[in-house]
Design an enzyme around this catalytic site. Structure first.
Site, mmCIF file in Angstrom:
data_model
loop_
_atom_site.group_PDB
_atom_site.id
_atom_site.type_symbol
_atom_site.label_atom_id
_atom_site.label_comp_id
_atom_site.label_asym_id
_atom_site.label_seq_id
_atom_site.Cartn_x
_atom_site.Cartn_y
_atom_site.Cartn_z
ATOM 1 N N HIS A 103 12.122 -47.574 99.267
ATOM 2 C CA HIS A 103 12.194 -46.644 98.138
ATOM 3 C C HIS A 103 11.555 -47.267 96.892
ATOM 4 O O HIS A 103 10.750 -46.623 96.212
ATOM 5 C CB HIS A 103 13.657 -46.287 97.893
ATOM 6 C CG HIS A 103 13.893 -45.369 96.747
ATOM 7 N ND1 HIS A 103 13.968 -44.001 96.898
ATOM 8 C CD2 HIS A 103 14.060 -45.617 95.426
ATOM 9 C CE1 HIS A 103 14.173 -43.445 95.698
ATOM 10 N NE2 HIS A 103 14.233 -44.402 94.795
ATOM 11 N N GLU A 104 11.878 -48.513 96.602
ATOM 12 C CA GLU A 104 11.339 -49.171 95.401
ATOM 13 C C GLU A 104 9.838 -49.436 95.539
ATOM 14 O O GLU A 104 9.073 -49.230 94.595
ATOM 15 C CB GLU A 104 12.105 -50.467 95.106
ATOM 16 C CG GLU A 104 13.583 -50.267 94.771
ATOM 17 C CD GLU A 104 13.825 -49.302 93.611
ATOM 18 O OE1 GLU A 104 12.958 -49.198 92.710
ATOM 19 O OE2 GLU A 104 14.863 -48.620 93.618
ATOM 20 N N HIS A 133 8.039 -46.266 94.820
ATOM 21 C CA HIS A 133 7.899 -45.968 93.385
ATOM 22 C C HIS A 133 6.659 -46.666 92.809
ATOM 23 O O HIS A 133 5.919 -46.094 92.022
ATOM 24 C CB HIS A 133 9.120 -46.472 92.599
ATOM 25 C CG HIS A 133 10.275 -45.516 92.531
ATOM 26 N ND1 HIS A 133 10.156 -44.197 92.164
ATOM 27 C CD2 HIS A 133 11.609 -45.718 92.738
ATOM 28 C CE1 HIS A 133 11.359 -43.619 92.162
ATOM 29 N NE2 HIS A 133 12.261 -44.521 92.514
ATOM 30 N N GLU A 188 12.007 -39.205 92.411
ATOM 31 C CA GLU A 188 13.002 -39.783 93.321
ATOM 32 C C GLU A 188 12.834 -39.244 94.737
ATOM 33 O O GLU A 188 12.883 -39.989 95.714
ATOM 34 C CB GLU A 188 14.422 -39.516 92.816
ATOM 35 C CG GLU A 188 14.808 -40.320 91.586
ATOM 36 C CD GLU A 188 14.650 -41.816 91.783
ATOM 37 O OE1 GLU A 188 14.680 -42.286 92.934
ATOM 38 O OE2 GLU A 188 14.449 -42.511 90.779
#
Ligand SMILES: [Zn+2]
Length: 265
Positions: A130-131, A134, A194
């Site tokens: 997820h990071e 981003h 997100e």
């Protein structure tokens, strides 16, 4: 209030529309058009500078096993990503906060407090994927660009944060990242960003050899912890483990599994 802010944003967006058209980028993986007024090199430099500020403020974990785990998973995911050339670095901050964040260009920070929700590497790969997503999707630079557009700042100019937080670019950066208020605390990404990071993160974890279905277990672990929900600021406050979110992820798992590649090491 929300409607007013939304309307204000639309008016500002309309005023700077000609400018915006000249400053667009396309996201990797998802092909979305995003506002982009920050060059990749400016973004990388700002990320590096912010990382140094954070490293001055925060206490890093000295636990070799935890550091090795976070680095191992992060590096595997970064290696299969669209930007293995970023200067990826993975840090563990010794603080009982269920949080993680990434700076532009690939400096990922994981707090020890989030580790209890990840019972194995694959579950922790949910956070790392997820990071990393981003950063690949340039969500930080996109947020900065939105703030610059709204304030009519045309270029990021001199790179200045911290001491020069009052100057144009530095101020935008500080606001985008909340650095002025508290080093290391990032304003939440938009809900759309997100969702995009969840989506791309699932694919990345699968490509790195982690079963994307494990993401459901990680999020469920967080959702089940009522105690964490009461303790902001946490990964939960910016990343609510709502049933909606879990259902969205569940729907994407079969797609993400199509990208699964068993690990060779
Ligand atoms: Zn996020």
């Amino acid at each position: 209030m929300k409607t007013f802010r939304a309307r204000l944003f639309l008016i500002l967006a309309a005023l700077v529309l000609p400018l915006l058209l000249a400053y667009c980028a396309t996201t990797p993986y998802t092909g979305r058009t995003q506002i982009m007024m920050v060059s990749q090199s400016e973004e990388l430099a700002l990320g590096e500078q912010a990382a140094r500020e954070i490293l001055k403020e925060e206490k890093l974990s000295q636990d070799p096993a935890i550091n090795a785990q976070v680095r191992r998973i992060g590096e595997r995911i970064a290696a299969v990503s669209s930007r293995p050339d970023f200067k990826w670095e993975f840090f563990v901050i010794d603080k009982d906060v269920a949080n993680a964040f990434v700076l532009p260009g690939g400096k990922v920070f994981v707090y020890t407090g989030i580790l209890k929700y990840a019972t194995d590497d694959a579950e922790l790969a949910t956070v790392m994927g997820h990071e990393v997503a981003h950063a690949l999707l340039r969500h930080g630079a996109e947020r900065m660009s939105m703030a610059m557009a709204a304030q009519g700042v045309g270029t990021i100019g001199a790179i200045a944060i911290g001491g020069a937080a009052g100057s144009g670019a530095g101020q935008v950066f500080a606001q985008s990242y909340g650095l002025a208020a508290n080093v290391g605390v990032i304003l939440p990404f938009s809900r759309r960003q997100e969702e995009e990071a969840d989506h791309v993160g699932l694919r990345l974890m699968a490509e790195a050899g982690y079963d994307p279905a494990k993401a459901l277990e990680f999020w469920q672990n967080m959702a089940d912890d009522e105690d964490a929900a009461k303790r902001p600021p946490t990964f939960l406050s910016t990343h609510p483990a709502t049933q909606d979110r879990i259902e969205n992820i569940r729907a994407l798992v079969p797609w993400a599994r199509g990208f699964y590649r068993p690990r060779t090491s």
